[in-house]
Design a protein around this motif. Structure first.
Motif, PDB file in Angstrom:
ATOM      1  N   LYS A 189       0.811  -1.211   0.000  1.00  0.00           N
ATOM      2  CA  LYS A 189       0.000   0.000   0.000  1.00  0.00           C
ATOM      3  C   LYS A 189       0.836   1.249   0.000  1.00  0.00           C
ATOM      4  CE  LYS A 189      -1.929   3.172   0.458  1.00  0.00           C
ATOM      5  NZ  LYS A 189      -1.129   3.672  -0.538  1.00  0.00           N
ATOM      6  N   LEU A 190       0.242   2.267  -0.472  1.00  0.00           N
ATOM      7  CA  LEU A 190       0.920   3.550  -0.598  1.00  0.00           C
ATOM      8  C   LEU A 190       0.059   4.689  -0.111  1.00  0.00           C
ATOM      9  CD1 LEU A 190       2.480   3.581  -4.093  1.00  0.00           C
ATOM     10  CD2 LEU A 190       3.590   3.965  -1.933  1.00  0.00           C
ATOM     11  N   LEU A 192      -1.774   7.961  -0.366  1.00  0.00           N
ATOM     12  CA  LEU A 192      -2.244   8.770  -1.491  1.00  0.00           C
ATOM     13  C   LEU A 192      -1.562  10.124  -1.493  1.00  0.00           C
ATOM     14  CD1 LEU A 192      -4.299   8.661  -3.777  1.00  0.00           C
ATOM     15  CD2 LEU A 192      -5.962   9.674  -2.281  1.00  0.00           C
ATOM     16  N   GLY A 204      -0.717  13.669   5.413  1.00  0.00           N
ATOM     17  CA  GLY A 204      -0.664  12.285   5.865  1.00  0.00           C
ATOM     18  C   GLY A 204       0.622  11.610   5.433  1.00  0.00           C
ATOM     19  N   PHE A 206       1.794   8.213   7.180  1.00  0.00           N
ATOM     20  CA  PHE A 206       1.493   6.794   7.381  1.00  0.00           C
ATOM     21  C   PHE A 206       2.743   5.925   7.272  1.00  0.00           C
ATOM     22  CE2 PHE A 206      -2.273   8.779   5.292  1.00  0.00           C
ATOM     23  CZ  PHE A 206      -3.017   8.919   6.444  1.00  0.00           C
ATOM     24  N   PHE A 316       4.999   1.412   7.336  1.00  0.00           N
ATOM     25  CA  PHE A 316       3.654   1.788   6.917  1.00  0.00           C
ATOM     26  C   PHE A 316       2.734   1.491   8.089  1.00  0.00           C
ATOM     27  CE2 PHE A 316      -0.382   1.785   5.012  1.00  0.00           C
ATOM     28  CZ  PHE A 316      -0.305   2.690   3.977  1.00  0.00           C
ATOM     29  N   MET A 428       1.086  15.587  11.324  1.00  0.00           N
ATOM     30  CA  MET A 428       0.785  15.099   9.972  1.00  0.00           C
ATOM     31  C   MET A 428      -0.678  14.738   9.840  1.00  0.00           C
ATOM     32  SD  MET A 428       2.861  11.520  10.404  1.00  0.00           S
ATOM     33  CE  MET A 428       4.408  12.285  10.847  1.00  0.00           C
ATOM     34  N   MET A 596      -8.663   2.619   6.461  1.00  0.00           N
ATOM     35  CA  MET A 596      -7.442   2.280   5.721  1.00  0.00           C
ATOM     36  C   MET A 596      -7.220   0.766   5.745  1.00  0.00           C
ATOM     37  SD  MET A 596      -3.639   3.805   6.336  1.00  0.00           S
ATOM     38  CE  MET A 596      -3.663   5.321   5.431  1.00  0.00           C
ATOM     39  N   GLU A 604      -7.072  -3.215  -1.856  1.00  0.00           N
ATOM     40  CA  GLU A 604      -5.788  -2.659  -2.253  1.00  0.00           C
ATOM     41  C   GLU A 604      -4.727  -3.728  -2.457  1.00  0.00           C
ATOM     42  OE1 GLU A 604      -4.429   0.577   0.192  1.00  0.00           O
ATOM     43  OE2 GLU A 604      -6.489   1.151   0.627  1.00  0.00           O
TER      44      GLU A 604
ATOM     45  N   CYS B  37      -3.244  16.228  -7.055  1.00  0.00           N
ATOM     46  CA  CYS B  37      -2.867  14.907  -6.553  1.00  0.00           C
ATOM     47  C   CYS B  37      -2.834  13.864  -7.658  1.00  0.00           C
ATOM     48  CB  CYS B  37      -3.778  14.492  -5.407  1.00  0.00           C
ATOM     49  SG  CYS B  37      -3.358  12.899  -4.720  1.00  0.00           S
ATOM     50  N   GLN B  96      -8.229  15.760   9.334  1.00  0.00           N
ATOM     51  CA  GLN B  96      -7.008  15.178   9.897  1.00  0.00           C
ATOM     52  C   GLN B  96      -5.808  15.844   9.222  1.00  0.00           C
ATOM     53  OE1 GLN B  96      -6.921  10.930  10.724  1.00  0.00           O
ATOM     54  NE2 GLN B  96      -9.123  10.870  11.070  1.00  0.00           N
ATOM     55  N   CYS B  97      -5.187  15.160   8.252  1.00  0.00           N
ATOM     56  CA  CYS B  97      -4.001  15.788   7.652  1.00  0.00           C
ATOM     57  C   CYS B  97      -4.379  17.021   6.852  1.00  0.00           C
ATOM     58  CB  CYS B  97      -3.210  14.786   6.824  1.00  0.00           C
ATOM     59  SG  CYS B  97      -3.631  14.704   5.077  1.00  0.00           S
ATOM     60  N   PHE B  99      -5.185  17.459   3.606  1.00  0.00           N
ATOM     61  CA  PHE B  99      -4.869  17.620   2.184  1.00  0.00           C
ATOM     62  C   PHE B  99      -6.103  17.534   1.293  1.00  0.00           C
ATOM     63  CE2 PHE B  99      -3.178  16.372  -1.956  1.00  0.00           C
ATOM     64  CZ  PHE B  99      -2.160  17.301  -2.105  1.00  0.00           C
ATOM     65  N   ARG B 133      -7.372   9.773   2.416  1.00  0.00           N
ATOM     66  CA  ARG B 133      -6.519   8.666   2.827  1.00  0.00           C
ATOM     67  C   ARG B 133      -6.488   8.517   4.342  1.00  0.00           C
ATOM     68  NH1 ARG B 133      -5.926   3.768   1.614  1.00  0.00           N
ATOM     69  NH2 ARG B 133      -3.847   3.043   1.096  1.00  0.00           N
ATOM     70  N   CYS B 134      -6.798   9.590   5.069  1.00  0.00           N
ATOM     71  CA  CYS B 134      -6.902   9.470   6.524  1.00  0.00           C
ATOM     72  C   CYS B 134      -8.136   8.649   6.892  1.00  0.00           C
ATOM     73  CB  CYS B 134      -6.962  10.844   7.188  1.00  0.00           C
ATOM     74  SG  CYS B 134      -5.474  11.848   6.960  1.00  0.00           S
ATOM     75  N   GLY B 135      -9.037   8.470   5.936  1.00  0.00           N
ATOM     76  CA  GLY B 135     -10.227   7.644   6.182  1.00  0.00           C
ATOM     77  C   GLY B 135     -11.256   8.311   7.076  1.00  0.00           C
TER      78      GLY B 135
END
Lengths: 704, 166, 311
Positions: A189-190, A192, A204, A206, A316, A428, A596, A604, B37, B96-97, B99, B133-135
């Protein structure tokens, strides 16, 4: 004044984030900036015969074209533990997307156009893309043996083999041995948002931003050109920059008839990619707790860090724990099925009790973990009737938190009763800025709004080892608390301890105190605090766990047996956080982690072709959850027994909700379908395939 | 030369024909609240309103916007006062973050303009082109539903929440 | 992006003249949701991009002809979803349009662009095919009309010749009672490209028409005239036999979205489901009135959520 601890104070820095004022690295305006574009090949492993940069260098607006030939001899290499990674591909590319050259130009368009003009003459070579290939002595060697001349493993693709254990597995007697030959946690996973590399508030991370990847390249380009230089990766390039470590775990577990564990015998092979980055530490740390939070009298764990011609992996979220949890929780379920035990009960019988040593010579269990499991079971309605096609699952996971560490904080109490906290932590998205402000406000008895937290400028903030491993609330939180205590000592201002019936000193009292002390000339009180944990020479990880991050997840799913689609009906996470300093942020972190986790559980994965190239780069075919993919109901709960080493008994949080997601959901899918699945992710197709195989097996059985 | 009205201010700009609207906003006008992005229209981080319609600005050429009116995240708050959505995002812990947040707010703004009283399912559908992505989807959905409540109480576009009612 | 010239002509004759002059060097721009991506990743490098959104003959209108509706070349998916006439007469097209990308995409992406891009997985193609859509084409040499079935040639390929553009899509009204439904299989519930997609139309006379996408080089039609599929009294086994025969036309491949085997199996599963829905709708007088917005209706009710309006 209301108590700031345990209050859902609004996020510090939130105003800038909802208004678009927050500047990430890509947003910073820099005068005289050059833009960088990487050059890569559409192959995994290839020998580079020559690189012709003439046309690119001559392109209008280009200021520098860099290849490894420009970097001197011996070519510099870097890495957080192993200095194995060159700045640009050196002689050969070792994974799909490894940059072979970089162009710095006046405009993005020029850099992009010139990058296309770099001519690379190369020859594709066979590579190592799987665990089996990495273990095969006939395979090519990924890493040049001369990089580790004294290592007996240098002519293999094993970078390091770790062995942990206690008791005697071979002599251990068990009534049931559960063996799973192919438990593959292919959780690749990466992040985003990882296109931004460094920043005051980085966005973020992670794990992906923990150690340098392209930073040395950007630094070299800046040095060569004498100009500020910015590299913004495309999303496709971030997929080729970092990933979660993939693995195959072979677990053999002995159980007594009552469901208690007799032994664990685990062999895990982690495919870490072409360069070590921090992956070997991920493997070492997660496998150290590969037996999970259980009482295991005999254990043998062999964990290999394997090199391969794939994207380097790194930290991660969960740091290897989701992978090992997938293994030990699959084993618990298998044993429960075969022994006819309830899946909650078998876990309760084996969980280490608070204060019990469960890994010899390490921190004893530091929480009432059974409480978490009972809470999760109750919240999911464990044991109540299920609709057709529905199933429930439950799983636990435990992560060795930060071991060593050093965090320093400075708190300046100004003469008007406001305070500035200087902390090297990076916010973050986890909300450290808010939590640190709450701690300072509580200790100094001033309103949270009077505290400003300054971060991310090393010219101002004191040393902090890193923002990682869910450490900041514990480490930096303690440092801030101690800095505040320092101030109070200096002032002779002894606020009553937190507790029932506390009557706080009002901020007016404090302001009076400060004004009396400083008078017309004014001044401020500066407090300093720190939290350190030193290396312990004999410990395999360098130091014992400062705390454990324990988490329990329970999930209810509905499976469409004809298509294999899995729908999340209800999803419960329980985090043992010691003390939720900001409950709303804890909930956000835990639910976010769960979402996630649902990503790597359900959809994913990086798909490689047989030449080691990633087939699903970017946002189109690497699917992550959307707003429509969240469970119909989500519920995040906390256990607060104030038993952590952080301020007010807090432990770290933020990774937990992700760690047991896959085994909990998979367990539910098994209950719904009768099918046991050992590979992730549980895509509709995979679930369907397994149902088909199961059906065929059943038919073959009944035909006979 | 193209003319665009961005957050109420008009601009006349000379741009290359191959410039996207996203690049125009970020690089020429310094409006970096709109994020870049995925560059595919998949992530929604670059969501803005063009003539009142939500679009991915990475998929629009600057020249296409000639003569049009654009709203970005920077144009949502007025005089430093957060609009109802921005306020609800903070109140519900949806940030959260950060973005993806400008894109989420713009997509939600469009949703509420189209459908002032959405259900949770409507919100999920309306925001499914904005990845986080922070969900933080649960909190984001809650925030949009709460902003809708606020807007029912106060019709002023930047009204709700500042008085600290909730 | 490779540099190009952008132009925004005001009349159709200007567009046609530009197309005639530049030929393969020109790209037409409507919604741009495919084209701008291709420009950015440099897979297309035109010397000129012709924006057709200000062309007065190509205004984003849905008009009425003697035979049915005419959807202009610049009509976007969001407009298709909202149009009451399309909702009434072509509900499966609304269902399909509502699955195309996110709302931001549907605010830009045009129906005509979706067809001209000729992706084998284009979500609107199966619905347009079962409704017998026709494509109006213009060039400096004149105009012509082709059926959508004739229009598709292969992945990214249509019958459009150099210098031609699509001015509108015609949807003929039905002369008998019918019901249709669109469905698809994806890897996740939110925005996704289809692993397979299909549309099923059942007519009062018993004729049943399917159209399938993402299981061959181009979307295709498969028709059953036996009346068996639409017959409520026919057995499931008999229907399956016909469906299997219809599905022999499918030639799915394995790719990142799914294997050939899975696609094949899902074709039958999804065809059965679509057939049931279409028959139910045909029998339900309250229909047509499709649920909007791609509600998550592809799943048998995980306790109480996500279901759209009735139907």
């Amino acid at each position: 004044m209301s108590d700031p601890i345990g209050a859902s104070v609004r996020r510090g820095g939130g105003y800038d984030r909802v208004t678009g004022r927050q500047k990430y690295v890509g947003d910073l305006h820099l005068e005289d900036l050059l833009h960088v574009k990487l050059v890569h090949l559409d192959v995994a492993r290839a020998r580079i015969r020559s690189i012709d940069t003439t046309a690119a260098a001559a392109f209008e607006g280009v200021r520098c074209v860099l290849t490894s030939a420009d970097l001197g001899q011996p070519a510099p290499r870097f890495g957080p533990v192993y200095e194995d990674r060159p700045i640009l591909a050196l002689g050969e590319t070792k994974y799909h997307g490894q940059p072979v050259a970089a162009v710095a130009a006046e405009t993005k368009a020029a850099a992009e156009a010139a990058a296309e003009l770099v001519r690379v003459d190369y020859e594709e070579l066979p590579g190592v893309f799987t665990v089996a290939a990495a273990l095969d002595p006939a395979s090519p060697i990924v890493q040049e043996p001369e990089l580790r001349p004294d290592d007996p493993l240098r002519r293999t693709n094993t970078l390091r083999e770790r062995r942990y254990g206690w008791g005697n597995v071979d002599a251990a007697r068990a009534d049931l041995v559960v063996e799973n030959k192919r438990i593959i946690a292919r959780v690749l996973k990466l992040p985003l948002a990882s296109v931004r590399i460094i920043a005051p508030d980085s966005g973020g991370a992670f794990g992906g931003k923990q150690h340098p990847k392209y930073e040395p390249l950007v630094a070299v380009l800046a040095q060569r050109t004498g100009r500020p230089v910015r590299l913004v990766l495309t999303l496709e390039e971030t997929f080729q920059e970092v990933r979660r470590t993939s693995c195959e775990i072979h677990a053999r577990t002995g159980f007594n008839a009552d469901g208690t564990i007799a032994f664990q015998d685990i062999q895990s092979n982690f495919l870490m990619g072409a360069y070590a980055d921090i992956a070997e530490r991920v493997i070492a740390k997660s496998n150290y707790l590969a037996c999970g939070p259980y009482r295991v009298p005999n254990a043998r764990i062999i964990a290999r860090a394997l090199l391969s011609h794939t994207t380097p992996s790194t930290a991660f979220r969960g740091f290897g724990t989701p992978q090992v949890a997938w293994a030990h929780e699959s084993q618990m379920d298998a044993a429960a099925r075969q022994l006819g035990l309830d899946r909650v009960e078998i876990r309760l019988r084996n969980l280490a009790r608070k204060g019990e040593t469960f890994v010899p010579n390490d921190t004893p269990a530091d929480g009432n973990w059974a409480e978490s499991v009972r809470k999760a079971a109750a919240a999911i309605g464990w044991g109540t009737p299920l609709g057709p096609g529905h199933g429930r699952g439950i799983a636990v996971a435990i992560k060795e938190s930060a071991t060593t560490g050093a965090s320093y904080a400075i708190v300046r109490l100004h003469w008007d009763g406001s305070a500035t906290v200087l902390a090297g932590t990076s916010d973050m998205g986890q909300g450290a800025r808010t939590v640190l402000a709450q701690i300072a406000a509580n200790e100094l008895r001033i309103p949270v709004e009077s505290v400003r937290v300054v971060m991310g400028d090393t010219a101002v903030v004191p040393f902090d080892l890193q923002t990682s491993a869910s450490r900041s609330t514990v480490f930096m939180g303690q440092a801030v608390m101690r800095a505040c205590q320092d101030i109070k000592t200096q002032l002779g201002y002894d606020s009553p301890p937190l507790g029932e019936g506390r009557v706080g000193v009002s901020s007016t009292d404090l302001t009076d105190l400060l004004q009396t002390r400083f008078g017309a000339v004014r001044g401020e009180v500066i407090g300093v605090g720190s939290m350190r944990r030193e290396y312990l020479a004999e410990h395999p990880l360098g130091e014992m766990a400062s705390f454990y991050e324990f988490s329990c997840t329970a999930s209810e799913v509905a499976v469409d047996p004809e298509t294999g689609e899995v729908a999340l009906v209800r999803h419960v996470t329980v985090a043992d956080v010691g003390k939720a300093i900001n409950p709303q942020q804890v909930q956000g972190q835990d639910e976010g982690a769960a979402v996630m986790g649902l990503g790597h559980t359900l959809m994913e994965h990086l798909i490689l072709d047989d030449r080691g190239r990633i087939k699903n780069l970017g946002a189109l075919d690497y699917r992550i959850p959307t707003s429509k993919d969240v469970p119909l109901e989500m519920c995040s709960l906390v256990v607060e027994n104030a038993d952590g080493p952080g301020p007010y008994g807090a432990k770290g949080a933020g990774e937990g909700g992700l760690m047991p997601t896959a085994p909990a959901v998979a367990s539910a899918v098994t209950e719904a379908t009768g099918v046991v699945i050992r590979d992730l992710p549980l895509t509709p197709e995979r679930v369907w395939q397994e149902i088909q195989r199961h059906e065929r097996g059943r038919q073959a059985g009944s035909d006979r | 030369m193209i003319r665009v009205t961005v957050n109420g201010s008009s601009h006349a700009l000379d741009v290359m024909d191959s410039t996207t609207l996203l690049d125009l906003l970020r690089d020429r006008l310094g409006l970096t609240g709109t994020k870049e992005c995925c560059d595919l229209g998949e992530c929604g981080a670059c969501t803005i309103l063009v003539e009142g319609r939500s679009v991915n600005s990475c998929l629009v050429l600057a020249a296409e916007a000639n003569g049009q009116s654009i709203t970005t995240i920077e144009g949502v708050a007025s005089d430093g006062r957060l609009n109802r959505l921005q306020d609800a995002f903070l109140e519900k812990g949806a940030v959260q973050c950060g973005f993806c947040i400008p894109g989420q707010v713009m997509a939600a703004e469009y949703l509420l303009r189209q459908n002032p009283h959405p259900s949770a399912a409507d919100v999920k559908e309306g925001l499914c082109g904005n990845l986080c992505r922070c969900g933080a989807y649960e909190q984001i959905i809650e925030a949009v539903l709460a902003a809708n409540q606020t807007s029912r109480e106060s019709l002023s576009p930047s009204g709700g929440g500042q008085g600290g009612g909730r | 992006m490779h540099p190009f010239a952008y132009t925004r002509p005001a009349t159709l004759s200007d567009v046609l003249a530009l197309l005639d002059k530049h030929g393969g060097e020109a790209c037409l721009l409507a919604g741009g949701t495919d084209l701008v991506v291709e420009l950015r990743n440099r897979s297309r490098r035109p010397s000129i991009v012709i924006d057709i959104k200000q062309v007065k003959e190509l205004a984003p209108t849905i008009g009425e002809t003697e035979r049915g509706l005419r959807i202009g070349a610049t009509v976007v998916m969001a407009d298709i979803e909202k149009d009451s006439r399309i909702r009434r007469h072509f509900p499966a097209l609304v269902e399909a349009a509502a699955t195309v990308g996110s709302i931001q995409i549907r605010n830009r992406a045009t129906l005509t662009g979706n067809i001209c891009h000729a992706s084998p997985a284009a979500d609107t193609a199966p619905a347009l095919l079962v409704y017998g859509a026709e494509v109006n084409v213009a060039s400096v040499r004149g105009t012509r009309r082709v059926t959508l079935d004739q229009f598709f040639v292969g992945p990214g390929k249509t019958v459009l010749k150099r210098g031609e553009l699509v001015t509108s899509i015609d949807l003929p009204l039905a002369d008998n009672r019918r019901a249709a439904t669109f469905t698809r299989l994806t890897r996740r519930r939110g925005v996704d490209l289809a692993t397979i997609n299909l549309c099923c139309k059942v007519e009062a006379g018993g004729r049943t028409t399917f159209a399938y996408g993402a299981v061959g080089p181009r979307p295709f039609l498969a028709t059953d005239d036996s009346g068996m599929l639409a017959d409520p009294r026919a057995s499931d086994a008999a229907k399956d036999e016909i469906l299997r025969r219809l599905l022999t036309k499918a030639t799915p491949i394995s790719d990142v979205r799914g294997s050939r085997e899975y696609r094949r199996a899902m074709l039958l599963v999804m065809s059965r489901r679509a057939l049931r829905t279409a028959i139910d709708r045909l029998q339900d007088d309250r229909f047509p009135s499709p649920s909007t917005g791609g509600q998550d209706d592809r799943f048998p009710s995980p306790s109480g959520g996500g279901k759209g309006g009735g139907a």
